[in-house]
Scaffold this motif. Structure first.
Motif, short mmCIF file in Angstrom:
data_model
loop_
_atom_site.label_atom_id
_atom_site.label_comp_id
_atom_site.label_asym_id
_atom_site.label_seq_id
_atom_site.Cartn_x
_atom_site.Cartn_y
_atom_site.Cartn_z
N ALA A 8 0.83 -1.21 0.00
CA ALA A 8 0.00 0.00 0.00
C ALA A 8 0.86 1.26 0.00
O ALA A 8 0.58 2.22 -0.73
CB ALA A 8 -0.94 -0.01 1.20
N VAL A 9 1.92 1.25 0.79
CA VAL A 9 2.81 2.40 0.84
C VAL A 9 3.50 2.61 -0.51
O VAL A 9 3.59 3.73 -1.03
CB VAL A 9 3.85 2.24 1.98
N TYR A 11 2.53 1.50 -3.58
CA TYR A 11 1.56 1.92 -4.59
C TYR A 11 1.14 3.38 -4.38
O TYR A 11 1.00 4.14 -5.35
CB TYR A 11 0.32 1.03 -4.57
N THR A 12 0.94 3.76 -3.14
CA THR A 12 0.56 5.15 -2.86
C THR A 12 1.67 6.11 -3.24
O THR A 12 1.41 7.19 -3.79
CB THR A 12 0.16 5.31 -1.38
N GLY A 13 2.91 5.72 -2.96
CA GLY A 13 4.04 6.57 -3.36
C GLY A 13 4.08 6.77 -4.87
O GLY A 13 4.26 7.90 -5.36
N GLY A 15 1.51 6.43 -6.86
CA GLY A 15 0.31 7.20 -7.19
C GLY A 15 0.51 8.69 -6.97
O GLY A 15 0.13 9.51 -7.82
N ILE A 16 1.11 9.05 -5.85
CA ILE A 16 1.36 10.46 -5.57
C ILE A 16 2.34 11.04 -6.59
O ILE A 16 2.15 12.16 -7.08
CB ILE A 16 1.85 10.65 -4.12
N GLY A 58 -6.14 8.41 -10.78
CA GLY A 58 -6.50 7.44 -9.75
C GLY A 58 -7.15 6.20 -10.33
O GLY A 58 -6.86 5.07 -9.91
N PHE A 62 -5.68 2.46 -10.10
CA PHE A 62 -6.54 1.41 -9.55
C PHE A 62 -6.63 0.22 -10.50
O PHE A 62 -6.43 -0.93 -10.11
CB PHE A 62 -7.94 1.95 -9.26
N THR A 80 1.56 -0.12 -13.09
CA THR A 80 1.04 1.13 -12.54
C THR A 80 1.86 2.32 -13.01
O THR A 80 1.31 3.35 -13.43
CB THR A 80 1.01 1.07 -11.00
#
Length: 139
Positions: A8-9, A11-13, A15-16, A58, A62, A80
């Protein structure tokens, strides 16, 4: 659970980072500083277009994660990144094409503080491009 938190960390990194890339791409396509237009000059037009770009990014992230997670973390993260960057590039192309086929300068309309309908058309183009990319990722 710890592995999932790490994923999660990561993928979020990514994504940001893609959102930042999308912000800078739109900033290059509009006159002046996009952040100032939104936060200081309160341009609803710039905010609508940027928000649509963020929502589209997003959705792309996803779809990339959701459809490739069983392939392994590295491959899904790669999808991604690749499809996210592709999304930013194709959203920028759509912006330029829309600017070419409509009267006036789209970037100028999108930085005006008062509402301009061009922001809705631009937002729809951003979301449409993202939907096309999502459909290409989905198996």
């Amino acid at each position: 659970m710890l592995a999932s938190i790490g994923y999660a960390v990561a993928y979020t990194g990514v994504g940001i980072a893609l959102l930042v890339l999308g912000f800078f791409a739109l900033d290059l396509l509009t006159p002046g500083h996009l952040g100032r237009h939104i936060y200081e000059h309160r341009s609803i037009n710039a905010a609508i277009t940027l928000a649509a770009g963020f929502l589209g990014q997003g959705a792309i992230a996803f779809a990339s994660i959701w459809t490739n997670a069983t392939s392994g973390f590295g491959e899904a993260l790669g999808y991604t990144v690749v499809f996210g960057v592709l999304g930013v590039l194709l959203q920028a192309v759509a912006f330029v094409v829309l600017d070419l086929v409509t009267p006036g300068r789209l970037g100028v309309h999108l930085t005006e503080p008062q509402f301009h309908p061009a922001s809705l058309v631009s937002a729809a183009a951003q979301l449409s491009v993202a939907a096309i990319i999502v459909a290409s990722i989905w198996p």
